[in-house]
Write an enzyme that holds these catalytic residues in place. Structure first.
Site, PDB file in Angstrom:
ATOM      1  N   GLY A  48     -14.319 -29.053 -12.551  1.00  0.00           N
ATOM      2  CA  GLY A  48     -15.091 -27.895 -12.115  1.00  0.00           C
ATOM      3  C   GLY A  48     -15.296 -28.033 -10.632  1.00  0.00           C
ATOM      4  O   GLY A  48     -14.454 -28.596  -9.943  1.00  0.00           O
ATOM      5  N   GLU A  49     -16.418 -27.552 -10.152  1.00  0.00           N
ATOM      6  CA  GLU A  49     -16.723 -27.660  -8.734  1.00  0.00           C
ATOM      7  C   GLU A  49     -17.869 -28.649  -8.562  1.00  0.00           C
ATOM      8  O   GLU A  49     -18.988 -28.386  -9.003  1.00  0.00           O
ATOM      9  CB  GLU A  49     -17.067 -26.273  -8.188  1.00  0.00           C
ATOM     10  N   SER A  50     -17.591 -29.793  -7.917  1.00  0.00           N
ATOM     11  CA  SER A  50     -18.603 -30.854  -7.863  1.00  0.00           C
ATOM     12  C   SER A  50     -19.843 -30.422  -7.090  1.00  0.00           C
ATOM     13  O   SER A  50     -20.956 -30.830  -7.417  1.00  0.00           O
ATOM     14  CB  SER A  50     -18.016 -32.129  -7.267  1.00  0.00           C
ATOM     15  N   CYS A  79     -11.635 -35.186 -12.350  1.00  0.00           N
ATOM     16  CA  CYS A  79     -11.688 -34.398 -11.120  1.00  0.00           C
ATOM     17  C   CYS A  79     -13.110 -34.297 -10.563  1.00  0.00           C
ATOM     18  O   CYS A  79     -13.611 -35.272 -10.009  1.00  0.00           O
ATOM     19  CB  CYS A  79     -11.062 -33.019 -11.345  1.00  0.00           C
ATOM     20  N   ARG A 108     -12.985 -35.950  -1.450  1.00  0.00           N
ATOM     21  CA  ARG A 108     -12.844 -34.616  -2.054  1.00  0.00           C
ATOM     22  C   ARG A 108     -11.641 -33.881  -1.496  1.00  0.00           C
ATOM     23  O   ARG A 108     -11.305 -34.043  -0.332  1.00  0.00           O
ATOM     24  CB  ARG A 108     -14.096 -33.772  -1.770  1.00  0.00           C
ATOM     25  N   ILE A 137      -5.656 -30.457  -9.403  1.00  0.00           N
ATOM     26  CA  ILE A 137      -6.101 -29.174  -8.868  1.00  0.00           C
ATOM     27  C   ILE A 137      -7.201 -29.405  -7.835  1.00  0.00           C
ATOM     28  O   ILE A 137      -8.286 -29.873  -8.179  1.00  0.00           O
ATOM     29  CB  ILE A 137      -6.600 -28.267 -10.014  1.00  0.00           C
ATOM     30  N   ARG A 138      -6.901 -29.103  -6.588  1.00  0.00           N
ATOM     31  CA  ARG A 138      -7.859 -29.401  -5.500  1.00  0.00           C
ATOM     32  C   ARG A 138      -8.500 -30.767  -5.770  1.00  0.00           C
ATOM     33  O   ARG A 138      -9.714 -30.939  -5.714  1.00  0.00           O
ATOM     34  CB  ARG A 138      -8.945 -28.306  -5.432  1.00  0.00           C
ATOM     35  N   HIS A 181      -6.353 -33.708 -14.567  1.00  0.00           N
ATOM     36  CA  HIS A 181      -6.982 -32.974 -15.674  1.00  0.00           C
ATOM     37  C   HIS A 181      -6.218 -33.118 -16.989  1.00  0.00           C
ATOM     38  O   HIS A 181      -5.459 -32.211 -17.346  1.00  0.00           O
ATOM     39  CB  HIS A 181      -7.028 -31.484 -15.334  1.00  0.00           C
ATOM     40  N   GLU A 183      -7.276 -32.622 -19.802  1.00  0.00           N
ATOM     41  CA  GLU A 183      -7.791 -31.618 -20.745  1.00  0.00           C
ATOM     42  C   GLU A 183      -7.005 -30.313 -20.715  1.00  0.00           C
ATOM     43  O   GLU A 183      -7.113 -29.520 -21.654  1.00  0.00           O
ATOM     44  CB  GLU A 183      -9.287 -31.359 -20.485  1.00  0.00           C
TER      45      GLU A 183
END
Lengths: 201, 300
Positions: A48-50, A79, A108, A137-138, A181, A183
């Site tokens: 997600g977005e940390s 991630c 990051r 992903i990023r 990821h 998942e």
């Protein structure tokens, strides 16, 4: 007996982790309040977005309970989850809080922005052959790790344009973390590995 | 920011759709400058949408609405660490090329801007950067996915603060998906014809009971309760355009909408988030806007 494993449901690809954990033989509970921590024997912090996860964990008084929980049960972060478990972050917001406990420095968005997100085959001896097809992903990178951190996977220098191995999966006692990821793939070996960690904890 | 490139494969369907998976449960906020972007990030926004004018202003000021100035997009990219999205006009593949070259994380091929092509949308497979597109129904969503969209947002009616169209569009899409799931295999051929969508995608949706990509909702969301309702209706997340920075207290409202999206199934928390927010954006009833001026009508 299948262990009950929580997935931190603040934000991110919660459903995908839940699906993989079930396939790996765990019972899953989505958790976003302290009360829901009761009775889980492992916790996954999803992708997600940390920044968002960190801000919302602080605002909803989850950070201290998560730190305490971390000392008791195995945790796995993918991630953003890796960043949330890292002791130190670079290229984050200066005030970004993490759960911590994993003795690494995570950088990051180490590989660049979304246009640089990529897929690559990785050798991960701990889960056996064949190579694992990993999606980044990023993604963050483990920039440095203390001696008690076991490196499970790195992108070899030959495949990176930096001439050095880039650490992307680590384990330290009962903490597991990956930059990528698992998942969002159908290869369950990382989730199997974590469920086994929870079973034998 | 230093980057460590690899020899890995970029721009794949999996990394494009996967990026949207990471946004789930989040709020994407429209911002017009670096200061607003910081407010959004501090409030816990999952991403920001960089644009020159929020939809309410585009509506009020009229004229042709286009891609934002690259300097303005750069300023926002530098100001925040969360993903940055930007809008290109429908069919304007060169605006999309420019936005990709700026390093934006997601492109919105958006009906909020004035369309550049009234027949074709952008061929989104040709890009490394992923695209989100608007849709008012399932057929439209599947046509966009067929063109390479890696994320869908239901359109609603942007710049109104009136949530009724957002409600209608997410209900329509979800309802049509449920209908497909209940069909027998031999009925899906006609369903594909009626939806004007590729048969393979129709079969995939019927089998999965969901779109093959993430579905957010947009267009008229102005309050914490609006956001929570969209989540209860099955959206994966919400876009808030004019609703935040056209309100009396944007900082408070931004926080409140993020909180309500997190606790969307908990009325006590939504109530708490709804207190003391000051004026909501004044808004326009969609019914008072003549049909030719409705943005949701753009795109086909």
């Amino acid at each position: 007996m299948s262990p009950v494993i929580g997935v931190l449901a603040i934000q991110g690809d919660v459903r995908e982790h839940a699906h993989c954990l079930e396939q790996s033989g765990a019972q899953v509970r989505l958790v976003k309040t302290v009360e829901q921590f009761q009775g889980i024997s492992g916790l996954v912090i999803p992708g997600g977005e940390s920044t968002t996860m960190s801000i919302l964990a602080v605002k909803n008084n989850l950070l201290e309970p998560l730190r305490e929980l971390r000392t008791k049960i195995p945790m796995y972060g993918s991630c953003a989850g890796l960043i949330m478990l890292a002791d130190h972050i670079t290229d984050g917001r200066s005030d970004q809080e993490t759960i911590g406990g994993l003795h690494i420095t995570a950088r990051r968005n180490a590989f660049g922005r979304q246009v640089d997100s990529f897929e690559i085959d990785l050798a991960i001896p701990a889960i056996g052959a064949p190579d694992y097809h990993a999606i980044f992903i990023r993604a963050p990178l483990v920039e440095s790790a203390a001696d008690d951190v076991e490196v499970l996977a790195a992108i070899p220098a030959a495949n990176s344009l930096t001439n050095s191995d880039q650490i992307v999966a680590v384990r330290q006692d009962n903490i597991l973390a990956t930059s990528f990821h698992p998942e969002i793939t159908s290869d369950l070996r990382i989730h199997d590995y974590f469920v086994e960690m929870v079973r034998s904890a | 920011m230093a980057t460590d490139a690899t020899t890995g494969l970029t721009g794949t369907t999996r990394v494009k759709r996967g990026m949207a998976d990471m946004l789930k449960g989040g709020v994407i906020m429209d911002v017009v400058n670096a200061e607003q972007a910081k407010i959004a990030e501090d409030a816990g926004a999952i991403a920001v949408m960089a644009l020159e004018r929020v939809p309410a202003d585009i509506r009020a000021q009229g004229g042709v609405a286009r891609m934002s100035d690259p300097d303005m997009i750069d300023g926002i990219i530098k100001a925040v660490s969360i993903p940055v999205m930007a809008k290109a006009r429908i069919g304007h593949f060169v605006e999309a090329q420019v936005i990709q070259s700026l390093g934006v994380d997601y492109i919105d091929e958006s009906e909020v801007l004035t369309p550049a092509d009234y027949i074709n949308h952008i061929d989104k497979w040709a890009f490394t950067v992923p695209f989100v597109c608007g849709a008012t129904n399932l057929g439209e969503a599947l046509r966009r996915i067929n063109e390479g969209a890696a994320m869908i947002r239901s359109k609603g009616e942007a710049g109104t603060g009136d949530v009724s169209n957002a409600t209608g569009h997410i209900r329509t899409i979800k309802g049509e998906i449920r209908r497909l799931s209940s069909m027998s295999k031999d009925e899906l051929y006609v369903a594909a014809k009626e939806l004007q969508a590729p048969y393979e995608l129709v079969c995939e949706v019927a089998e999965k009971g969901a779109l093959p990509v993430v579905l957010f909702t947009a267009g008229g969301i102005a309050t914490p309760a609006d956001a929570a309702m969209m989540m209860q209706l099955g959206a994966d997340g919400v876009f808030v355009g004019s609703g935040i920075f056209k309100s009396g207290d944007p900082v408070k409202r931004a926080h409140a909408i993020v909180q309500a999206t997190l606790h969307f199934d908990n009325p006590d928390e939504i109530a708490k988030a709804s207190r003391g927010l000051g004026e909501a954006m004044v808004g326009i009833n969609v019914a008072d806007i003549p049909v030719p001026h409705r943005l949701a009508e753009r795109g086909w």
